[in-house]
Design a protein around this motif. Structure first.
Motif, PDB file in Angstrom:
ATOM      1  N   THR A 103       0.828  -1.214   0.000  1.00 42.15           N
ATOM      2  CA  THR A 103       0.000   0.000   0.000  1.00 42.15           C
ATOM      3  C   THR A 103       0.860   1.260   0.000  1.00 42.15           C
ATOM      4  OG1 THR A 103      -1.696  -1.213   1.224  1.00 42.15           O
ATOM      5  CG2 THR A 103      -1.878   1.184   1.189  1.00 42.15           C
ATOM      6  N   ILE A 104       1.862   1.279   0.871  1.00 40.58           N
ATOM      7  CA  ILE A 104       2.695   2.486   0.964  1.00 40.58           C
ATOM      8  C   ILE A 104       3.525   2.674  -0.302  1.00 40.58           C
ATOM      9  CG2 ILE A 104       4.787   1.532   2.069  1.00 40.58           C
ATOM     10  CD1 ILE A 104       4.597   3.896   4.062  1.00 40.58           C
ATOM     11  N   GLU A 149       4.477   5.510  -5.561  1.00 40.31           N
ATOM     12  CA  GLU A 149       4.568   5.421  -7.019  1.00 40.31           C
ATOM     13  C   GLU A 149       3.576   6.357  -7.698  1.00 40.31           C
ATOM     14  OE1 GLU A 149       4.013   1.311  -7.853  1.00 40.31           O
ATOM     15  OE2 GLU A 149       5.977   0.707  -7.038  1.00 40.31           O
ATOM     16  N   LYS A 150       2.376   6.485  -7.129  1.00 39.19           N
ATOM     17  CA  LYS A 150       1.340   7.313  -7.749  1.00 39.19           C
ATOM     18  C   LYS A 150       1.576   8.801  -7.551  1.00 39.19           C
ATOM     19  CE  LYS A 150      -2.432   3.936  -7.674  1.00 39.19           C
ATOM     20  NZ  LYS A 150      -3.717   3.550  -7.043  1.00 39.19           N
ATOM     21  N   VAL A 175       7.086   8.503   1.654  1.00 42.40           N
ATOM     22  CA  VAL A 175       6.210   8.345   2.818  1.00 42.40           C
ATOM     23  C   VAL A 175       6.915   7.488   3.857  1.00 42.40           C
ATOM     24  CG1 VAL A 175       3.940   7.607   3.632  1.00 42.40           C
ATOM     25  CG2 VAL A 175       4.195   8.503   1.315  1.00 42.40           C
ATOM     26  N   ASN A 176       6.946   7.967   5.099  1.00 39.85           N
ATOM     27  CA  ASN A 176       7.563   7.228   6.193  1.00 39.85           C
ATOM     28  C   ASN A 176       6.609   7.208   7.371  1.00 39.85           C
ATOM     29  OD1 ASN A 176      10.201   6.075   7.420  1.00 39.85           O
ATOM     30  ND2 ASN A 176       9.560   7.604   8.919  1.00 39.85           N
ATOM     31  N   GLY A 217       2.561  15.800  -2.933  1.00 39.57           N
ATOM     32  CA  GLY A 217       2.528  15.672  -1.483  1.00 39.57           C
ATOM     33  C   GLY A 217       1.122  15.713  -0.930  1.00 39.57           C
ATOM     34  N   GLU A 218       0.322  16.660  -1.427  1.00 40.44           N
ATOM     35  CA  GLU A 218      -1.064  16.760  -0.956  1.00 40.44           C
ATOM     36  C   GLU A 218      -1.858  15.509  -1.339  1.00 40.44           C
ATOM     37  OE1 GLU A 218      -2.357  18.876   0.989  1.00 40.44           O
ATOM     38  OE2 GLU A 218      -0.726  20.330   1.077  1.00 40.44           O
ATOM     39  N   MET A 219      -1.592  14.963  -2.534  1.00 44.88           N
ATOM     40  CA  MET A 219      -2.290  13.754  -2.973  1.00 44.88           C
ATOM     41  C   MET A 219      -1.937  12.571  -2.066  1.00 44.88           C
ATOM     42  SD  MET A 219      -2.061  11.769  -6.656  1.00 44.88           S
ATOM     43  CE  MET A 219      -2.087  13.327  -7.552  1.00 44.88           C
ATOM     44  N   ALA A 220      -0.621  12.456  -1.715  1.00 45.68           N
ATOM     45  CA  ALA A 220      -0.201  11.367  -0.833  1.00 45.68           C
ATOM     46  C   ALA A 220      -0.833  11.516   0.546  1.00 45.68           C
ATOM     47  CB  ALA A 220       1.323  11.352  -0.716  1.00 45.68           C
TER      48      ALA A 220
END
Length: 690
Positions: free
Chosen positions: A572-573, A578-579, A584-585, A602-605
């Motif tokens: 998942t992470i 990738e998208k 992400v940590n 960043g906002e999408m993640a």
């Protein structure tokens, strides 16, 4: 036969022992404090090294993994090259003992210290100083000891000798001191903005504690010391010395006041070569002796200028600081940078901001931890106009970098305020005294240029001393030659509130508290002057980060939701990264950091992470995806992994016979969450939104 002595020191048992281990070494001492144990051994070659004009002393400090009940990591599974901390500890022992060997003694000497047991309560580094002194005094190696080492902390206003690791966490200062009975030999440490008077009080307390250990060491040594090796007598060179002084004094006096270092060195070299040539016939094969006399004459002239004329090599007064120039933002792609120049010392310092994955993992015998702030110091040979082979990071570079790192640490913001990994790199481009303090100044400037929210500037200055009998001169902002030919190198760093870092090496005995007070007071004056110059260049942190620096967003999830964010095998992470292109940590406490250069990614993640752990809310409208179709309706995924039933009767306002007439798998559709039953089943409606 085993000889052992013990005493109570600062609430714990301090033990010195010899005769049981390493009996073939010239001297071997087992030192134990609590359950921390260290073995110090010393050996010397039988004869001096020929053709060497330096004392060949080697100090090695090694931790053994078994000392903490560990097996080394990596593929090799054994201890390898020394770690940075082991190098720092070796330097801590080398610097105070090196001046205590006779000048004419040129035999190779090796001092080795092995940590055999680490109780994770008491640090072994400071024990190594006392243990090395005891081993040298036991041996047949000539040594002007004993000395002792002590660490000083302060908790709730009370000074503590050899504080435990836990006490050091609460302490507002951390000082390691080496001293003889008569005087302090070396001081190194850092503090949380302490005053000059508080530092003097700490040093006085530490010296008294060191005297206790010296007396204990003397009692231990009584009746155990071996006869010392013969010290070669110095060759009678009085006639040669008289001729060199007669020929060179006037020329040297003129050459030494040349302000430019390169021009001065070229002139001195020319005078030396001319002197060797003139005396070659009368004194054949005496070039090394002439070189030694020449150096002593330089030293005498320099010291006389300072004490009698209050004039220095470059013409400055005793308290004058060399001209300072400052530039910030000099490297376009660096996140922050500064070029700090003081006289002929110049440091190019860059700050780089990283994420959690950039933290340095430190594995030591006292435990494993991560560093999110680092300072690295480089001293290339061109900085002094020399040609030398590059063989990796030198011990000097490690030591100077550590001093600068500790000096700036009090202003580094916490993770909660600034969740970045910070790396500062100082490349010394010119060096003529105190490049480590130029690094402190450049590091402070580059942090502000990078937009790191530091509360103030920190500046550093190196103080020197020339003392002959009752004549004393304290020098501000010393040159390299003033350090070399003087009696003290005292580096002090801090801000307007107080001292944050310091390192003092003293080459003579008998420096009083009054002299140290003068040095500290003048260092403060210099520090404040430099800070004003730094504030003219950049008065505070920039209000935004470099466009090339990563942005970090943070959120928090419940601990039991961590697995949901990571996914099976990290699927998942990885999918989120990738998208979106963001890094992400996720920490064990549920803190999620998202680093990105592209704001949209960043906002999408962040939105994807929040959706993973979001709780469905009754009455809220969701845009979901059709996951499966049944005769009685469609299952819609409104949040990652969370599906609800859109009954056939709630798909449209009119009656429909088949779900497939309106929806197909993969369609995105807006639905309203009408309710959640006791079993967690969700009831959705599309009709209510039409």
């Amino acid at each position: 036969m085993t000889h052992r002595k013990e005493m109570e020191f600062s609430g714990q048992t301090f033990i010195l022992e010899t005769g049981r281990m390493a009996k073939q070494a010239s001297g071997a001492v087992l030192c134990q404090y609590g359950e921390t144990m260290l073995l110090a051994t010393v050996c010397a070659s039988d004869s001096p090294l020929e053709g060497r004009d330096f004392f060949p002393l080697q100090v090695e400090y090694r931790n053994r993994a078994y000392a903490a009940g560990k097996i080394p990591g990596g593929f090799i599974k054994r201890e390898g090259r020394p770690s940075e901390q082991e190098i720092l500890n070796a330097r801590l022992i080398d610097r105070p003992i090196r001046p205590l060997f006779p000048k004419t003694f040129k035999n190779e000497v090796q001092v080795m210290l092995h940590v055999l047991s680490a109780d994770r309560v008491n640090d072994a580094d400071v024990l190594g100083i006392t243990a090395a002194s005891a081993a040298l005094n036991l041996s047949d190696i000539p040594f002007e000891g004993p000395i002792a080492g002590v660490r000083i902390g302060r908790v709730n206003g009370e000074f503590i000798a050899n504080p435990t690791f836990e006490q050091r966490e609460m302490s507002d200062l951390d000082i390691v001191m080496e001293a003889s009975e008569e005087s302090i030999a070396m001081v190194e440490g850092d503090a949380h903005e302490i005053s000059e008077e508080e530092m003097l009080q700490a040093l006085e307390f530490g010296h008294e504690q060191a005297k206790v250990l010296i007396q204990f060491q003397k009692e231990f040594l009584e009746g155990q010391m071996q006869p010392k090796m013969e010290i070669p007598e110095a060759e009678d060179l009085s006639e040669l010395e008289a001729k060199v002084r007669d020929m060179c004094t006037a020329e040297l006096s003129s050459a030494l006041v040349i302000a430019d270092k390169k021009e001065r060195n070229t002139t001195l070299k020319s005078i030396f070569e001319k002197t060797v040539e003139a005396l070659e016939e009368e004194f054949p094969e005496k070039e090394d002796a002439i070189k030694s006399i020449f150096h002593d004459l330089e030293k005498d002239i320099m010291r006389a200028m300072v004490l009698e004329e209050e004039r220095r090599l470059d013409g400055r007064g005793l308290n004058d600081i060399r001209p300072i120039s400052i530039e910030v933002g000099v490297i376009p792609r660096a996140h922050g940078s500064a070029l700090f120049t003081r006289g002929q010392t110049q440091a190019l310092v860059a700050t780089t901001l990283g994420t959690k994955i950039d933290e340095q993992r430190i594995e030591g015998i006292d435990g494993e931890y991560f560093k999110n702030y680092m300072l690295h110091y480089n001293f290339p040979p061109f900085s002094t106009g020399e040609v030398k082979p590059l063989r990796g990071t030198s011990r000097r570079e490690v030591g100077h970098g550590n001093l600068a790192e500790r000096s700036l640490k009090p202003i580094i913001p916490s993770d909660a305020i600034f969740p970045y990994t910070i790396r500062i790199v100082s490349d010394v481009l010119e060096s003529n005294g105190s490049s480590s303090m130029a690094t402190v100044c450049g590091g402070s400037l580059s942090l502000m240029d990078a937009g790191v929210p530091v509360k103030s500037h920190i500046a550093g200055i190196a103080m020197g001393l020339v003392k002959e009998g009752d004549k004393v001169a304290v020098l501000t902002d010393i040159l390299g030659d003033e350090d070399h030919m003087g009696d003290m190198d005292f580096k002090v760093a801090g801000n307007r509130e107080g001292i944050t870092g310091f390192q003092m090496d003293i080459k003579i005995k008998g420096i009083s508290t009054d002299i140290m007070r003068v040095a500290l007071d003048r260092a403060k004056e210099a520090r404040l002057y430099i800070i004003e110059k730094m504030e003219e260049a950049i008065s505070g942190p920039r209000d935004r980060l470099s466009q090339h620096a990563p942005r970090i967003l943070t959120t928090r999830v419940d601990v039991d939701e961590i697995g949901m964010v990571i996914g099976p095998g990290g699927k998942t992470i990885r999918d989120i990264q990738e998208k979106t292109g963001a890094a992400v940590n996720i920490e064990d406490d549920g803190t999620v950091t998202i680093a990105h250069v592209d704001a949209e990614g960043g906002e999408m993640a962040l939105e994807m992470v929040r959706n993973l752990v979001a709780k469905p809310e009754v009455g809220k409208v969701y845009r979901g995806k059709v996951k499966s179709i049944k005769n009685f309706g469609a299952f819609i995924e409104i949040l990652p992994g969370k599906e609800g039933l859109l009954h056939i009767s709630k798909i449209a306002k009119e009656r429909i016979n088949r779900v497939e007439d309106v929806l197909k798998i993969g369609d995105e559709v807006e639905v309203k969450l009408l309710g959640i039953d006791d079993h967690g089943k969700m009831d959705l409606s599309r009709k209510d939104l039409l």
